[in-house]
Design a protein around this motif. Structure first.
Motif, PDB file in Angstrom:
ATOM      1  N   VAL A  13      87.437  59.886  14.689  1.00 37.44           N
ATOM      2  CA  VAL A  13      86.805  59.395  13.456  1.00 37.44           C
ATOM      3  C   VAL A  13      85.434  60.053  13.272  1.00 37.44           C
ATOM      4  N   VAL A  14      84.653  60.095  14.345  1.00 39.27           N
ATOM      5  CA  VAL A  14      83.320  60.713  14.256  1.00 39.27           C
ATOM      6  C   VAL A  14      83.447  62.194  13.878  1.00 39.27           C
ATOM      7  N   ALA A  15      84.364  62.880  14.538  1.00 36.43           N
ATOM      8  CA  ALA A  15      84.539  64.314  14.256  1.00 36.43           C
ATOM      9  C   ALA A  15      84.953  64.543  12.807  1.00 36.43           C
ATOM     10  N   GLU A  16      85.804  63.666  12.287  1.00 36.83           N
ATOM     11  CA  GLU A  16      86.254  63.820  10.895  1.00 36.83           C
ATOM     12  C   GLU A  16      85.096  63.588   9.922  1.00 36.83           C
ATOM     13  N   VAL A  17      84.249  62.610  10.220  1.00 30.19           N
ATOM     14  CA  VAL A  17      83.086  62.363   9.354  1.00 30.19           C
ATOM     15  C   VAL A  17      82.173  63.590   9.360  1.00 30.19           C
ATOM     16  N   GLU A  18      81.962  64.167  10.533  1.00 28.39           N
ATOM     17  CA  GLU A  18      81.112  65.368  10.614  1.00 28.39           C
ATOM     18  C   GLU A  18      81.719  66.509   9.797  1.00 28.39           C
ATOM     19  N   THR A  19      83.023  66.673   9.917  1.00 27.88           N
ATOM     20  CA  THR A  19      83.695  67.759   9.194  1.00 27.88           C
ATOM     21  C   THR A  19      83.595  67.551   7.686  1.00 27.88           C
ATOM     22  N   ARG A  20      83.836  66.321   7.261  1.00 29.27           N
ATOM     23  CA  ARG A  20      83.816  66.049   5.816  1.00 29.27           C
ATOM     24  C   ARG A  20      82.428  66.306   5.211  1.00 29.27           C
TER      25      ARG A  20
ATOM     26  N   GLY B 240      87.319  55.599   9.119  1.00 30.12           N
ATOM     27  CA  GLY B 240      87.501  54.642  10.213  1.00 30.12           C
ATOM     28  C   GLY B 240      88.313  53.432   9.791  1.00 30.12           C
ATOM     29  N   PHE B 241      87.975  52.861   8.646  1.00 32.24           N
ATOM     30  CA  PHE B 241      88.616  51.614   8.215  1.00 32.24           C
ATOM     31  C   PHE B 241      89.738  51.862   7.212  1.00 32.24           C
ATOM     32  N   GLY B 242      89.966  53.141   6.864  1.00 25.77           N
ATOM     33  CA  GLY B 242      90.975  53.425   5.843  1.00 25.77           C
ATOM     34  C   GLY B 242      92.040  54.387   6.316  1.00 25.77           C
ATOM     35  N   THR B 243      91.880  55.628   5.862  1.00 26.60           N
ATOM     36  CA  THR B 243      92.975  56.594   6.019  1.00 26.60           C
ATOM     37  C   THR B 243      93.121  57.152   7.426  1.00 26.60           C
TER      38      THR B 243
ATOM     39  N   ALA C   2      72.720  59.547   4.181  1.00 27.47           N
ATOM     40  CA  ALA C   2      72.982  58.289   4.901  1.00 27.47           C
ATOM     41  C   ALA C   2      74.065  57.459   4.209  1.00 27.47           C
ATOM     42  N   ALA C   3      73.925  57.303   2.899  1.00 28.71           N
ATOM     43  CA  ALA C   3      74.910  56.480   2.183  1.00 28.71           C
ATOM     44  C   ALA C   3      76.292  57.135   2.246  1.00 28.71           C
ATOM     45  N   ALA C   4      76.303  58.459   2.094  1.00 28.51           N
ATOM     46  CA  ALA C   4      77.599  59.169   2.143  1.00 28.51           C
ATOM     47  C   ALA C   4      78.230  59.048   3.526  1.00 28.51           C
ATOM     48  N   THR C   5      77.393  59.027   4.552  1.00 33.07           N
ATOM     49  CA  THR C   5      77.935  58.908   5.903  1.00 33.07           C
ATOM     50  C   THR C   5      78.614  57.555   6.089  1.00 33.07           C
ATOM     51  N   LEU C   6      77.950  56.513   5.629  1.00 36.57           N
ATOM     52  CA  LEU C   6      78.563  55.183   5.748  1.00 36.57           C
ATOM     53  C   LEU C   6      79.846  55.096   4.927  1.00 36.57           C
ATOM     54  N   ALA C   7      79.800  55.687   3.734  1.00 31.34           N
ATOM     55  CA  ALA C   7      80.997  55.633   2.872  1.00 31.34           C
ATOM     56  C   ALA C   7      82.150  56.400   3.523  1.00 31.34           C
TER      57      ALA C   7
ATOM     58  N   GLU D 224      73.015  49.955   1.036  1.00 28.00           N
ATOM     59  CA  GLU D 224      73.668  48.670   0.787  1.00 28.00           C
ATOM     60  C   GLU D 224      74.633  48.383   1.941  1.00 28.00           C
ATOM     61  N   THR D 225      74.852  47.102   2.193  1.00 28.13           N
ATOM     62  CA  THR D 225      75.816  46.738   3.234  1.00 28.13           C
ATOM     63  C   THR D 225      77.216  47.203   2.823  1.00 28.13           C
ATOM     64  N   PRO D 226      77.858  48.026   3.644  1.00 26.31           N
ATOM     65  CA  PRO D 226      79.216  48.481   3.287  1.00 26.31           C
ATOM     66  C   PRO D 226      80.191  47.301   3.246  1.00 26.31           C
ATOM     67  N   SER D 227      81.219  47.453   2.453  1.00 27.50           N
ATOM     68  CA  SER D 227      82.188  46.360   2.304  1.00 27.50           C
ATOM     69  C   SER D 227      82.901  46.038   3.617  1.00 27.50           C
ATOM     70  N   TRP D 228      83.001  47.026   4.500  1.00 30.42           N
ATOM     71  CA  TRP D 228      83.721  46.841   5.757  1.00 30.42           C
ATOM     72  C   TRP D 228      82.854  46.243   6.857  1.00 30.42           C
ATOM     73  N   ALA D 229      81.544  46.078   6.583  1.00 31.56           N
ATOM     74  CA  ALA D 229      80.640  45.609   7.635  1.00 31.56           C
ATOM     75  C   ALA D 229      80.276  44.146   7.437  1.00 31.56           C
ATOM     76  N   ALA D 230      80.001  43.482   8.546  1.00 30.43           N
ATOM     77  CA  ALA D 230      79.541  42.099   8.460  1.00 30.43           C
ATOM     78  C   ALA D 230      78.074  42.035   8.076  1.00 30.43           C
TER      79      ALA D 230
END
Lengths: 448, 413
Positions: free
Chosen positions: A86-93, A132-135, A121-126, A39-45
């Motif tokens: 941000v990328v590194a944090e996503v990989e770690t999480r 990136g857009f939050g914390t 995939a969905a978890a990566t976007l979330a 699904e289109t993430p809320s933060w994306a156009a």
């Protein structure tokens, strides 16, 4: 004895008939897992999904309309630090063996690309949305990325390539434009970058509602060729002014960016209308050449890409030019207009000859109108692009950048088959006046 | 050696047994869609006379196609001499043709086979098959035999100039009776004539012994039509003058540190326990870095894997290094747990998926199994066995290694 290499196509009809008789009904291969739904993430156009059922992984690319040009004055490199953190944090999480990402920060855009297992995939976007857009990333991750970047910059210290890069960007954007600064920043900035300013850079890059997302892989799609964008492209972002890293020897552009039409390209182009030639004299052993041709906006994109490929073939011919170390031709999408850029590293005494060769090339290609010759090159061009974009993350990255800049993704296969010899030749003839940069020793006493 | 204790024995044995099975069943018909690894299951065609064994990995709607042709190298053929030269000459022959098509070519060699991989646009299928015909055609001396032989000889000389290279070569030679020492191999290469090469080509390049893996959306009759003429002979060159002798190579390198290597001839090829063990060992050695540097190698042989650890240290730490490396199976067995195995397996799964994300990667991954005569779902079953591994499996494997005497090599001051 017989000759091994028969011409392609020989004996075709006979063999096909024989084959039809030989083959029995083979068992069906195991089916692949059901496609993933995104699904289109809320933060994306916008989210565009491109189905590749036989791919075992998904390439995800997120294009953001802000790049290193938006770094604060005198603090280049903060945006890239933030994006990499941000990328590194996503990989770690998400954990080892689940996702791998990279951040590509250009002067006027940023593309975050992930290669992910389909089920992640969905978890990566979330997670990207959350970080990136939050914390933002953790302090530990920021520290790790900062140390890694500092190591790289320390290694590159005193390399002439850093100054070459600044001069090359000044050729495109003009002296004084903050986009000429190194996207990766400087060692001094990276070493001294504080968590708060990195976080501020992150908030500048990751602005909710601007991102274009493309996913390529085993995913549900409305149809692979339904690639025409539904969203208008993004206007060029405001930039800060900083002349700290600008080479004073390169002139400013003659035209400013034009407003973007809704649903079309970001500019009516061309990026400039007058030629320029600059020389930066340095006591180095190579000469770096850059020749940039502005592309009229009305040219078909596929024709421009084909032209870049033909120029690459011609300039990087076999056998190799003994004076040439490397050459690349690429199409750069600037908010001011599209530009076809040739970059080469040559022996200093081959510089003048190679410069002439580059400058003569468009007119030579403009005379190439033989249909059979064209069809051969079109086939090679198409195959080369298909191979280059076989990794899903490569395809996603190119498409996301295109979606951001142009508001649509090129339906490559349709476009390439409709390309004709005259379109390619006309594109070569229509290239605008070049801007030239010669960076190296002055063997000719300043003469071109 | 054969492990003495094997939990989940059935699964593990399945992996090793299928390598020898030539008449194994085709793709399991009851396999429901599960996950991305099902893409590693090939579809076997009927066996057309005079053509290779053909296996197809479907890619519906793909515009690209990959053809990977493997040529088995007989046990009697020394894979370290003729095979690399055949590979080099084939690449010389096909690289230019591929470039004119925008296609990519690779040539590889394992202990069991030579392989040629070509990837290009589906519309160019006939031309891509033509490239494979060129790759497998009889070599000619004029195509660069002398240069290829010289290149191989120089490469072997380079290996012998470093402590690392000498230890590895010695370990490989002594842990596998079929492999010669590096000095012997160099001598064989030096003596290799073009007639020898031609003889090897004649005994190996029989289309009926080859295996073709196809990744793409290809109609099989069209594929068959494109394949005739593999392994064809050509008009030989006229006789040429004898090649000049190679310059002498200094046999003793300058080695500043003490090098140690230990190798365990561990298990049948494609044993997932060996891969997990190698990864665990590499992780442990990387985390230590205590006055020395060390690394792990897993060499796939024709029938067995060889697990090796190699390290170097200055004399102060040399004794500690030797003890550390030799005891690695024991210390690993004491520390391995389910969490570390799961983590390694997840990473290895990632590597498999990552390689399979391109058509040529998928062809190479699956082709490595199939060129040994394995059934079409061999790669998939390998991944299943990997996922089923537990710490007990790996510990048993390590304990068996620890009970064995490794091949030990020392090189240095």
């Amino acid at each position: 004895m017989t000759e091994a290499a028969r011409p392609p196509g020989a004996g075709w009809a006979v063999a096909v008939t024989a084959a039809a008789l030989i083959f029995t009904s083979a068992p069906t291969a195991a089916q692949v897992a059901p496609p993933v739904r995104l699904e289109t993430p809320s933060w994306a156009a916008h989210l565009e999904t491109i189905a590749r059922p036989a791919a075992p992984m998904i390439g995800l690319a997120v294009a953001l309309p802000t790049g290193s040009g938006a770094d604060p004055a005198d603090r280049p490199g903060l945006g890239r630090l933030a994006a990499e953190a941000v990328v590194a944090e996503v990989e770690t999480r998400l954990g080892t063996g689940e996702v791998e990402g990279r951040a590509s920060v250009a002067p006027d855009r940023t593309v975050i690309t992930f290669l992910v297992r389909p089920e992640q995939a969905a978890a990566t976007l979330a997670t990207l949305g959350e970080i990136g857009f939050g914390t933002g990333p953790s302090t530990a991750t920021v520290a790790t990325v900062r140390n890694r970047r500092a190591e790289v910059l320390r290694f590159e210290l005193d390399s002439p390539l850093r100054e070459v890069g600044v001069a090359r960007r000044a050729l495109l954007y003009g002296s004084g434009d903050p986009r000429t600064r190194p996207p990766g920043g400087t060692l001094a900035v990276v070493e001294s970058a504080g968590d708060a300013e990195i976080d501020a850079a992150r908030r500048t890059l990751f602005t909710t509602g601007d991102a274009r997302v493309v996913a390529v892989g085993p995913i549900e799609s409305e149809g692979a060729m339904a690639l025409v964008a539904q969203t208008p492209p993004v206007a060029p972002p405001p930039t800060t002014t900083d002349t700290a890293m600008v080479d004073p020897g390169v002139a400013a552009p003659t035209e400013a960016a034009l407003p973007s039409p809704p649903g079309g390209t970001t500019s009516t182009g061309p990026a400039w209308t007058t030629p320029d030639r600059r020389m930066v004299v340095r006591d180095v052993t190579n000469t770096w050449l850059s020749v940039a041709f502005p592309v009229p906006a009305e040219l078909a994109r596929v024709a421009v890409l084909f032209l870049a490929d033909r120029m690459q073939q011609e300039l990087d011919a076999t056998p190799p030019d003994p004076g040439l170390f490397n050459v690349s031709v690429e199409v750069v999408e600037m908010p001011e207009g599209e530009v076809l850029v040739v970059e080469a590293a040559v022996l200093p005494d081959a510089s003048a000859r190679f410069e002439r060769r580059i400058l003569d090339l468009p007119m030579r290609l403009a005379a190439e109108r033989d249909p059979a010759f064209f069809r051969y090159h079109r086939g090679r061009f198409r195959a080369g692009r298909l191979v280059a974009e076989a990794p899903p993350e490569q395809a996603a990255e190119r498409m996301a950048a295109e979606l951001l800049a142009r508001g649509r993704i090129l339906a490559f296969d349709e476009a390439v088959w409709s390309l004709e010899a005259s379109m390619a030749a006309d594109a070569a003839a229509a290239l605008g006046p070049p801007r030239i940069l010669v960076f190296g020793p002055d063997l000719a006493g300043g003469r071109p | 050696m054969v492990p003495t204790r094997l939990p989940r024995l059935g699964r593990i044995l399945a992996i090793t047994a299928f390598c020898a099975a030539s008449s194994a069943p085709l793709v399991a018909q009851d396999s429901a869609p599960r996950d991305s690894f099902d893409l590693l299951v090939a579809r076997e065609s009927a066996d057309p006379t005079g053509l290779p064994r053909i296996l197809i990995l479907d890619a519906p709607g793909a515009d690209l196609v990959t053809l990977r042709l493997s040529v088995p190298v007989d046990p009697g053929v020394d894979p370290t001499t003729a095979a690399p030269i055949l590979r080099r000459l084939a690449l010389n022959r096909i690289a230019g043709t591929a470039a004119t098509l925008g296609a990519e070519v690779e040539a590889g060699a394992s202990a069991a086979a030579l392989s040629y991989t070509v990837t290009g646009a589906l519309v160019d299928l006939d031309h891509l098959a033509y490239i494979l015909r060129q790759a497998t055609a009889m070599p000619l001396e004029s195509e660069g035999f002398a240069a290829a032989r010289g290149e191989l000889e120089a490469g072997l000389a380079r290996i012998g100039e470093t402590g690392e290279g000498r230890v590895e070569a010695e370990l490989r030679g002594r842990s596998n009776p079929a492999e010669a020492s590096i000095a012997e191999v160099r001598e064989r290469v030096r003596r290799l004539s073009f007639q020898d090469l031609e003889t090897v080509w004649r005994t190996t390049h029989d289309p009926e012994r080859m295996t073709l893996v196809v990744v793409g959306d290809v109609a099989t009759p069209v594929l068959l039509a494109a394949l005739s003429g593999l392994g064809s002979e050509r008009r030989p060159d006229p006789p040429s003058a004898p090649l000049p002798p190679s310059p002498p190579v200094r046999d003793r390198p300058d080695i500043l540190r003490q090098w140690y290597g230990f190798a365990w001839r561990s298990s049948p090829t494609f044993d997932p326990r060996a891969v997990v063990t190698a990864a665990l060992a590499a992780r442990q050695l990387r985390d230590e870095r205590d006055g020395y540097e060390a690394y792990v190698r897993l060499w796939e042989g024709r029938s067995h894997d060889v697990l090796a650890v190699v390290g170097s240290a200055y004399s102060r730490d040399a004794a500690a290094l030797r003890r550390r490396l030799q005891a690695l199976p024991t210390t690993l067995a004491a520390s391995v747990d389910d969490a570390s195995v799961r983590s390694i397996v997840r990473r290895l799964q990632w590597n498999v998926l990552s390689q399979a994300r391109t058509p040529w990667g998928r062809a190479n991954l699956v082709g490595r199994f199939l060129e040994t005569g394995a059934p079409p779902d061999a790669a998939r079953r390998y991944v299943d066995a990997l996922v089923d591994l537990t710490a007990d499996d790996v510990r048993a494997y390590l304990e068996a290694l620890a009970d064995d005497d490794p091949v030990a090599v020392r090189e240095g001051v």
